[in-house]
Design an enzyme around this catalytic site. Sequence first.
Site, PDB file in Angstrom:
ATOM      1  N   TRP A  75       0.841  -1.212   0.000  1.00  0.00           N
ATOM      2  CA  TRP A  75       0.000   0.000   0.000  1.00  0.00           C
ATOM      3  C   TRP A  75       0.864   1.244   0.000  1.00  0.00           C
ATOM      4  O   TRP A  75       0.534   2.250  -0.651  1.00  0.00           O
ATOM      5  CB  TRP A  75      -0.956  -0.009   1.191  1.00  0.00           C
ATOM      6  N   ASP A  76       1.968   1.209   0.732  1.00  0.00           N
ATOM      7  CA  ASP A  76       2.889   2.348   0.716  1.00  0.00           C
ATOM      8  C   ASP A  76       3.471   2.570  -0.676  1.00  0.00           C
ATOM      9  O   ASP A  76       3.643   3.711  -1.118  1.00  0.00           O
ATOM     10  CB  ASP A  76       4.042   2.096   1.692  1.00  0.00           C
ATOM     11  N   ILE A  77       3.824   1.478  -1.330  1.00  0.00           N
ATOM     12  CA  ILE A  77       4.411   1.613  -2.669  1.00  0.00           C
ATOM     13  C   ILE A  77       3.384   2.202  -3.630  1.00  0.00           C
ATOM     14  O   ILE A  77       3.675   3.137  -4.383  1.00  0.00           O
ATOM     15  CB  ILE A  77       4.952   0.252  -3.142  1.00  0.00           C
TER      16      ILE A  77
END
Lengths: 410, 410
Positions: free
Chosen positions: A166-168
Amino acid sequence: MNRLLQDLRIVEFSAFVAAPLGGMTMAQFGAEVIRIDPVGGAIDYNRWPVTDSGDSLYWAGLNKAKRSVALALDKPEGREIARAIATAPGPGAGIVLTNLPPLRGLDYTSLKAERDDVILLRLTGNRDGTAAVDYTVNAASGFPLVTGQSNATGGGLPVNHVLPAWDIAAGLYLAAALLAAERHRSRTGEGQEVVMALSDVMLAAVGHLGYVGDVHINGRARPAIGNDLYGSFGRDFATADGRRVMIIALTPRQWRALGQATGLADRLALAGRMMEVDLETETGRFEARDAIAALLARWCAARSLAEIRDAFAGTGVLWGAFQDFVGLVRDDPRCSPENPLFAAVDQPGIGRFPMPGLPLDFSASPRQPTPPAPRLGEHTDQVLSEVLGLPPAEIARLHDTGIAAGTAAK
Amino acid sequence: MNRLLQDLRIVEFSAFVAAPLGGMTMAQFGAEVIRIDPVGGAIDYNRWPVTDSGDSLYWAGLNKAKRSVALALDKPEGREIARAIATAPGPGAGIVLTNLPPLRGLDYTSLKAERDDVILLRLTGNRDGTAAVDYTVNAASGFPLVTGQSNATGGGLPVNHVLPAWDIAAGLYLAAALLAAERHRSRTGEGQEVVMALSDVMLAAVGHLGYVGDVHINGRARPAIGNDLYGSFGRDFATADGRRVMIIALTPRQWRALGQATGLADRLALAGRMMEVDLETETGRFEARDAIAALLARWCAARSLAEIRDAFAGTGVLWGAFQDFVGLVRDDPRCSPENPLFAAVDQPGIGRFPMPGLPLDFSASPRQPTPPAPRLGEHTDQVLSEVLGLPPAEIARLHDTGIAAGTAAK
């Protein structure tokens, strides 16, 4: 990296993965990216993995090709200087990227008061401002409960992904959003604030992949099916030499290639007759997957990974071997400077090792070597001089009063 | 969606997740995105999840807000028309996005011959042109061997992620790359071919996160640690009512909040003394994680999820509950039209359900309702007329000869 965006300057206040990746993506497109951190470093400055001396390989990995400025952001004068850097003039400047809670004087209103066309991109946790990180967003996503063991073999416990997916995704959305907002500004003169919640990144993906509709329309959710591919054929198998391979047949062509390469075409066809499904369809292969796998498992178990590789080479079979990080780095030529993605780079404080650039080749903007990550505060004086035009005596005063710091501060 | 990119036209030849997501991201930024498929649909047209009538929720999810054109891409005349649409004049047109192997007449050289400044963005599997999909790229990444059970509790078997994380990253890289290439063209007049390998997207992420350096510099790789957070404190716990929660303390502030909210601060401090580590540091909390978890596990096991939610509300504790897709969709207000990300949309052939837009709010370009996905071929005639200026009689001839198809073809 390349030089496509070399006329842009982005000022980043960030930590962890998403915003640093967004900024680094811009830096690898050639933009000048100035990461402004508190003196001593932000909360991610020592994140694992680290070297034996405690230097963060993670921080180095996510901040390549940036300039680093260290300022006392807990003091009004430090924030004032940060705001001046963020809102300095220039048609490609005045772009700010952050995933930190707004500091006084660095919120959109304050930045806009200094530069009317400023663009502020801000990543939050939840839309309502409450905290959320990849781990909590992922827990809510539904994915951990269909990851790992299948329901049939004792699933039910959540399994977190290890990749901060999700961060990526959030970091890359920020990169695209930045370019869309800058395009708008270059055409209209208008800046803006762009806000994205990490939980919305997750929710959008769950919806895009059909899982929200699945519950609403079908009243059900996909089950946990271990490593199997949902809706077609794909499964992992053990080899004779203790490795595992993923074998997939998404398309009729891949399915036929698999039958030919293994010499099992006729017997695989019996799996379709046995289960009364059409193996030319994805649904048919999914329904017959245990029968298909029974035969493929025996075939794989009788062969080493090298023999399987030979059998599949050039056949159009879609497959891949599982490997650990050590195998990836030591044995896979794609993960070495044989691949133009990588170049051996000297990372100050850490050493020389292959670092990836941008995973994109632009025919009109050739690949350039990616510089290493800066040391914390490495560019404090340069930026104070070049961007703000401060004279050496003033820069010295800022050091003396603890408002600015160079690399010695680590 | 919004209207930031409404002067762009992108022509997409695609299937599955990555390129469709890249195109849909552009469509949700307001661009006109024309997806050209073979008559009868591409290989992803029936991908799961599907409704009971076989309509793909996945296809609908990944193709919202696009126009759909169906052409006989297996015939020279069909490809010629596709090339004409892709290279039609207009300052924002002439942008092509694909993850399919190049069809004759639709490769970069052929497109450039028609329109010198064309931009072609092309996603491949591996850089050498061999096939790779999310499943095979993930197998090679190292992540499946550190996902799921820890080494200590019998790990060792690979666990695939279920979220197609590499495809999602690739789609968003394509969106950013498209904007960077279009920016270059609008400034210089120069088009280009942009190529990205899915395996390079994976390799770049593994490198950016520090795992390549970890092997090169430290000679080791991170172990499998189940659902634990690597390098700080985070773990999942069972509640008294059979739910599970993820509790995290990445920062000293979160760590102190956890001690206060649970009333366990003094006893948690004993875990630090017992393990002889400083719990104010991430490394200290990671080393003492089993001791910390022993106490938290008992605390969670004595409380329902609702009681834990009450105890943590407003405290700054970083935590989240695991839920499945059904729980996410039915019980989480973030996954409903209460969240401006979602709007109830009528999807032809499927029904009305909440669909997500772009997970970004732009202050200068308000959110617009996202249109549903098209029916296959829904815009064939419109595009032939509007983009190519073909007269009705010619369009009728193309239908009669099977070169073009409308929605009836499904």
